[in-house]
Design a protein around this motif. Structure first.
Motif, short mmCIF file in Angstrom:
data_model
loop_
_atom_site.label_atom_id
_atom_site.label_comp_id
_atom_site.label_asym_id
_atom_site.label_seq_id
_atom_site.Cartn_x
_atom_site.Cartn_y
_atom_site.Cartn_z
N SER A 297 13.93 72.27 -7.60
CA SER A 297 15.37 72.37 -7.81
C SER A 297 15.95 71.05 -8.31
O SER A 297 16.82 71.03 -9.18
CB SER A 297 16.06 72.79 -6.51
OG SER A 297 15.60 74.06 -6.07
N SER A 298 15.45 69.94 -7.79
CA SER A 298 15.94 68.63 -8.22
C SER A 298 15.56 68.36 -9.67
O SER A 298 16.38 67.88 -10.45
CB SER A 298 15.36 67.54 -7.31
OG SER A 298 15.76 67.73 -5.97
N LEU A 303 20.92 70.64 -8.02
CA LEU A 303 20.95 69.75 -6.87
C LEU A 303 21.58 70.42 -5.65
O LEU A 303 21.21 70.14 -4.52
CB LEU A 303 21.70 68.47 -7.22
CG LEU A 303 21.15 67.72 -8.45
CD1 LEU A 303 21.88 66.39 -8.64
CD2 LEU A 303 19.66 67.49 -8.32
N GLU A 304 22.54 71.33 -5.89
CA GLU A 304 23.11 72.07 -4.76
C GLU A 304 22.05 72.98 -4.13
O GLU A 304 21.99 73.12 -2.90
CB GLU A 304 24.32 72.88 -5.23
CG GLU A 304 25.50 72.03 -5.68
CD GLU A 304 26.68 72.89 -6.08
OE1 GLU A 304 26.55 74.14 -6.02
OE2 GLU A 304 27.73 72.33 -6.44
N ALA A 306 18.87 72.38 -4.13
CA ALA A 306 17.96 71.49 -3.40
C ALA A 306 18.54 71.14 -2.03
O ALA A 306 17.80 71.07 -1.03
CB ALA A 306 17.71 70.23 -4.21
N GLU A 307 19.85 70.93 -1.97
CA GLU A 307 20.49 70.64 -0.67
C GLU A 307 20.34 71.84 0.28
O GLU A 307 20.12 71.66 1.48
CB GLU A 307 21.97 70.32 -0.90
CG GLU A 307 22.24 69.05 -1.68
CD GLU A 307 22.42 67.84 -0.77
OE1 GLU A 307 22.16 67.97 0.44
OE2 GLU A 307 22.83 66.79 -1.29
N LEU A 329 15.16 64.39 -4.45
CA LEU A 329 16.60 64.63 -4.53
C LEU A 329 17.36 63.30 -4.61
O LEU A 329 18.33 63.18 -5.37
CB LEU A 329 17.05 65.43 -3.30
CG LEU A 329 18.53 65.82 -3.26
CD1 LEU A 329 18.93 66.59 -4.51
CD2 LEU A 329 18.84 66.63 -2.01
N ALA A 332 16.93 62.13 -8.11
CA ALA A 332 17.68 62.97 -9.06
C ALA A 332 19.15 62.59 -9.06
O ALA A 332 19.79 62.51 -10.12
CB ALA A 332 17.49 64.44 -8.70
N TYR A 333 19.73 62.37 -7.89
CA TYR A 333 21.12 61.92 -7.83
C TYR A 333 21.30 60.56 -8.52
O TYR A 333 22.38 60.27 -9.04
CB TYR A 333 21.58 61.82 -6.38
CG TYR A 333 22.06 63.13 -5.79
CD1 TYR A 333 23.02 63.91 -6.45
CD2 TYR A 333 21.58 63.59 -4.57
CE1 TYR A 333 23.47 65.10 -5.92
CE2 TYR A 333 22.03 64.78 -4.02
CZ TYR A 333 22.98 65.54 -4.71
OH TYR A 333 23.42 66.72 -4.18
N LEU A 337 16.35 62.32 -13.87
CA LEU A 337 16.18 63.74 -14.09
C LEU A 337 14.96 63.98 -14.97
O LEU A 337 14.48 63.07 -15.64
CB LEU A 337 17.44 64.33 -14.74
CG LEU A 337 18.66 64.40 -13.81
CD1 LEU A 337 19.85 64.89 -14.59
CD2 LEU A 337 18.40 65.28 -12.61
N ARG A 355 27.84 60.54 -7.45
CA ARG A 355 26.40 60.77 -7.39
C ARG A 355 25.73 59.74 -6.50
O ARG A 355 24.80 60.06 -5.76
CB ARG A 355 25.80 60.74 -8.80
CG ARG A 355 26.27 61.88 -9.68
CD ARG A 355 25.73 61.73 -11.09
NE ARG A 355 24.29 61.84 -11.14
CZ ARG A 355 23.63 63.00 -11.31
NH1 ARG A 355 24.32 64.13 -11.45
NH2 ARG A 355 22.32 63.03 -11.37
N LYS A 358 26.31 60.76 -2.93
CA LYS A 358 25.46 61.88 -2.53
C LYS A 358 24.03 61.41 -2.28
O LYS A 358 23.37 61.89 -1.34
CB LYS A 358 25.49 62.97 -3.60
CG LYS A 358 26.81 63.71 -3.68
CD LYS A 358 26.78 64.81 -4.73
CE LYS A 358 28.08 65.59 -4.74
NZ LYS A 358 28.06 66.69 -5.77
#
Length: 832
Positions: A297-298, A303-304, A306-307, A329, A332-333, A337, A355, A358
């Motif tokens: 997901s990341s 990203l959501e 992944a969370e 993650l 990625a933040y 990417l 970002r 997060k």
């Protein structure tokens, strides 16, 4: 390739699936022996798999988007998975009984597993080996159609294959039993070079710091074994002559040649569908599966999502989160990417404070969801009742907090640099200085990029900082230094600075910017200092060592062995652990206190001992270079005596304590010729009058004793600094997991490595070579210029060099290619 709906008149799933094994049994007209049936199963499995793999090679070019997860097919499969019968088959029993939860069954033995399940398992394993996701997905959909109960581990492997980093991690998955690597060190290498071989150290467990490396960096613990031991392979897999030609060609083919590129979007769609199916089947996910979902997901920019997967991992009891679960993650933040930008789905990759906030919140949730006390701790009930602070408790039931590695720190520092967030950078910089002795090249570049970008910034950083929106994990020490130059002139950076290893004086190299002439005189006004532990760190390590001895092991130590080759864990008694007390008596409440009593006796003895300067790990010295054919079971007593005599004769001020397990003094083990050596050690003749020998009791780890003696005087005013003579890197010691930063500092400043040179006839012993700690600490630190107030303070960053294998806690890092052999540093000086 789409899943067709089964016809009501189609045969039952058991006969619908092609099983030449069953056909061969029926056609034979006679009952075969179990060994004969096993051979037929093995051969036919390999034939079927080889045929499937060959056909899959030509069909892999198909678009896997055509594989749809038909709700009706999945409903039929879920019903069969839970009840064991097809939803289309008439059931004479009441349908309500099918809704009852099934009773827990005994684990099915391998010989009783249906051949179709074994075939599906091995086919997907081989797909993981060859990184062939399309064929694995077709095999899965075939299992849906034919009602084959796919095992949970096979689902987990599929999720990892969907994640797509098998190729980056050697492109392998466990197929059968791991093969013993040729030339692997089963005996732990030199006995004494890494521990006490004669104490039963046949190998060493992997450290917690290595387990926590992110798998995107090809961490060692995530490289599954590629091949199977021949004994565990099917009969047809052992002999090449028994394989069909297609199977032999498949084994010799280049796996990368048949691999079809699958986009992240496609991978994520299938991974989500598999996760949804597992939820319907009530199959809980393990950490490895959740980590694959978070990573995928990341990388795909969701990203959501992944969370949400992180929420599921943290809320699953059998999923013990690790650093790799959070690492991708965080990165990625921070803007790291994937290369496939078209699959990101419109996510803005530009760096913003939101970002960064997060990313820091993921760091915080990692800290909050790791470590702490469990019900296994002996003081759990009292601590819970009193509601006191449990952070100072150590021992069984306590697991350490997960800390970031260089990968995450470098990503966060790059993010903070882009936003010029000085408070965040100061925190990250200080953490790296504490946790990493010598940063890698990428981490050093991320640090230097901050100082290069600070020029022209007249304020103390950004108007707002991400720390206003998130509370980071607590830190005891203050930041290393202020990293923003308020006058806006930036920093002078001097690379390739050399050092005088005897004094620690630094000679500045060439400046990065033209016009910085401070290095023109080649001055050496900066000197590296020894960085000692704080009083709090000394006290914490002493308390930790004592608690480990008295209370037991830590929760993070999952092996059934104590570690360090000390044998199996021994229960403490009185709590249902079947304590093995070696015949020692227990009190009325069933709890054995012999360990606590033995430790109290030692504390009383060491507390009344005259001041000492050196402790010797006797077994480590005695077993050094004794791992050879025909070597004796006992230690080399002469080597221990040589080391003792060398220390006592080289400095008349030295007072030495040597620790050795009591079994090495037993008549059943010690040879008769060693008796004079024992008498010398216990006598008062010079130089042995300044020697004390402590015989550690049976059933206790001698490392606890010499470690406590080495730590006892630390931080105490008026007490001499104590050195420890040992080559044991103590990677399996619990300090490594619970107080990593302090432990690294202690080893750097107080551990003395040894070796033996040629025999000296006059001294009747071999030459003892000792490698003492340097007069300075090779680590990131703030230094002052001697005799030149205008230059002011500077920050020194050590650069990697060859031979830096032991600079990390795990001790396995190898310096990058192209690094020099000598020590070099970067000096960052505030421009005035």
């Amino acid at each position: 390739s789409t899943i067709d709906q089964p016809s009501p008149t189609s045969p039952s799933p058991k006969s619908h699936h092609l099983h030449p094994i069953l056909t061969a049994q029926r056609c034979g007209g006679q009952q075969r022996s179990s060994s004969s049936i096993a051979a037929v199963i093995a051969k036919n499995l390999d034939n079927n798999i080889s045929q499937t793999m060959t056909e899959g090679t030509t069909a892999s070019t198909m678009d896997i988007d055509s594989l749809e997860y038909d709700p009706e097919v999945l409903a039929r499969y879920v019903h069969y998975y839970k009840t064991g019968r097809d939803i289309t088959d008439p059931d004479p029993k009441n349908d309500d009984a099918a809704t009852e939860p099934p009773k827990k069954k005994k684990k099915i033995k391998k010989k009783n597993i249906p051949p179709a399940v074994l075939e599906t398992r091995r086919t997907i394993q081989l797909c993981c080996r060859d990184n062939d996701l399309p064929l694995a997905l077709r095999t899965l959909h075939g299992a849906f159609r034919d009602l084959v109960r796919v095992e949970a581990n096979t689902f987990y492997q599929l999720l990892n294959l969907c994640e797509g980093t098998f190729a980056e991690r050697a492109g392998a998955v466990h197929v059968g039993t791991p093969r013993n690597v040729a030339g692997s060190d089963k005996g732990g290498g030199k006995k004494g070079s890494g521990g006490k071989g004669g104490e039963g150290k046949k190998g060493r467990e992997e450290s917690a710091a290595e387990d926590d490396k992110p798998t995107l960096a090809a961490s060692k613990d995530d490289k599954p074994t590629l091949a199977a031991v021949e004994d565990d392979k099917p009969a047809s897999a052992v002999a090449e002559d028994d394989k069909p030609a297609s199977a032999v060609e498949e084994d010799n083919a280049d796996p990368a040649a048949a691999v079809v590129e699958v986009s992240l979007k496609q991978r994520l769609r299938h991974a989500r569908s598999i996760h949804s199916l597992l939820s319907s089947l009530n199959v809980p996910l393990i950490e490895q599966a959740y980590t694959a979902l978070v990573r995928l997901s990341s990388r795909a920019g969701d990203l959501e999502g992944a969370e949400r997967y992180l929420d599921g991992a943290e809320g699953t009891p059998q999923c013990k989160v690790r650093l790799r679960t959070y690492s991708c993650l965080i990165r990625a933040y921070c803007g790291e990417l994937p290369e496939e930008k078209e699959d990101v789905g419109g996510v803005d990759s530009s760096m913003t404070q939101e970002r960064l906030v997060k990313a820091l919140k993921v760091w915080r949730r990692m800290y909050d969801n790791s470590g702490g006390m469990s019900t296994g701790h002996p003081n759990y009930a009292d601590a819970k009742k009193e509601g006191g602070d449990t952070s100072k408790l150590f021992g069984e039931g306590i697991s350490p907090k997960i800390s970031l590695s260089e990968y995450e720190y470098a990503a966060l520092m790059s993010c903070a640099t882009k936003l010029h967030d000085a408070p965040v950078m100061e925190r990250l910089f200080s953490d790296v200085a504490d946790m990493v002795l010598v940063p890698g090249s990428c981490t050093a570049d991320a640090m230097l990029e901050w100082f290069r970008s600070d020029a022209g910034k007249s304020d103390s950083g950004s108007a707002t900082t991400a720390l206003d929106h998130v509370a980071l994990p607590p830190r005891e020490d203050s930041p290393l230094a202020a990293l923003a130059n308020a006058n806006g002139k930036g920093w002078n950076i001097y690379r390739r600075c050399t050092i005088d290893s005897a004094t620690g004086d630094l000679t500045l190299g060439a400046p990065e910017r033209e016009g910085d002439s401070d290095a023109a005189d080649g001055g050496a006004c900066y000197r590296l200092k020894p960085v000692e532990l704080t009083d709090r760190a000394w006290n914490a390590m002493r308390d930790m060592n004592r608690s480990i001895v008295v209370e037991g092991q830590v929760e993070g130590h999952v092996s059934k062995f104590q570690g360090g080759g000390k044998g199996k864990k021994r229960g403490r008694g009185g709590n249902g652990n079947n304590a093995n007390d070696g015949g020692r008596k227990q009190n009325n409440n069933g709890k054995s206190h012999w360990k606590a009593n033995a430790w109290k006796d030692f504390e009383a003895w060491i507390g009344g001992h005259p001041p000492y300067h050196v402790v010797i790990d006797g077994a480590n010295v005695g077993y050094y270079e004794q791992n050879f054919a025909g070597s004796p079971k006992h230690v080399d007593y002469e080597q221990i005596d040589w080391a003792i005599r060398h220390l006592l004769e080289s400095d008349e001020r030295h007072r030495v304590i040597m620790f050795l397990h009591e079994r090495h003094f037993s008549r059943n083990l010690a040879p008769h010729w060693v008796v004079p050596i024992f008498r010398s050690w216990d006598g008062d003749a010079s130089p042995y009058d300044r020697l004390s020998v402590y015989r550690t009791p049976a059933g206790m780890n001698d490392d606890w004793y010499w470690m406590h003696a080495a730590l006892l005087n630390g931080g105490k005013e008026g007490k001499p600094s104590v050195l420890a003579i040992t080559n044991d890197e103590m990677r399996d010691h619990h300090f490594q997991m619970l107080a990593q930063g302090s432990f690294l500092r202690w080893k750097e400043r107080h551990q003395v490595h040894f070796d033996f040179g040629p025999y000296i006839k006059e001294q009747r012993r071999r030459n003892v070579l000792l490698k003492y700690p340097k007069s300075y600490s090779r680590r990131i630190q703030r230094v002052e210029c001697d005799g030149d107030a205008e230059r002011g303070e500077a920050i020194v960053i050590p650069l990697p060099r060859r031979g830096d294998e032991g600079r990390f806690a795990d001790g396995v890092h190898v310096a990058e290619e192209g690094v020099p052999d000598e020590e070099t540093y970067v000096v960052v000086q505030r421009a005035v």
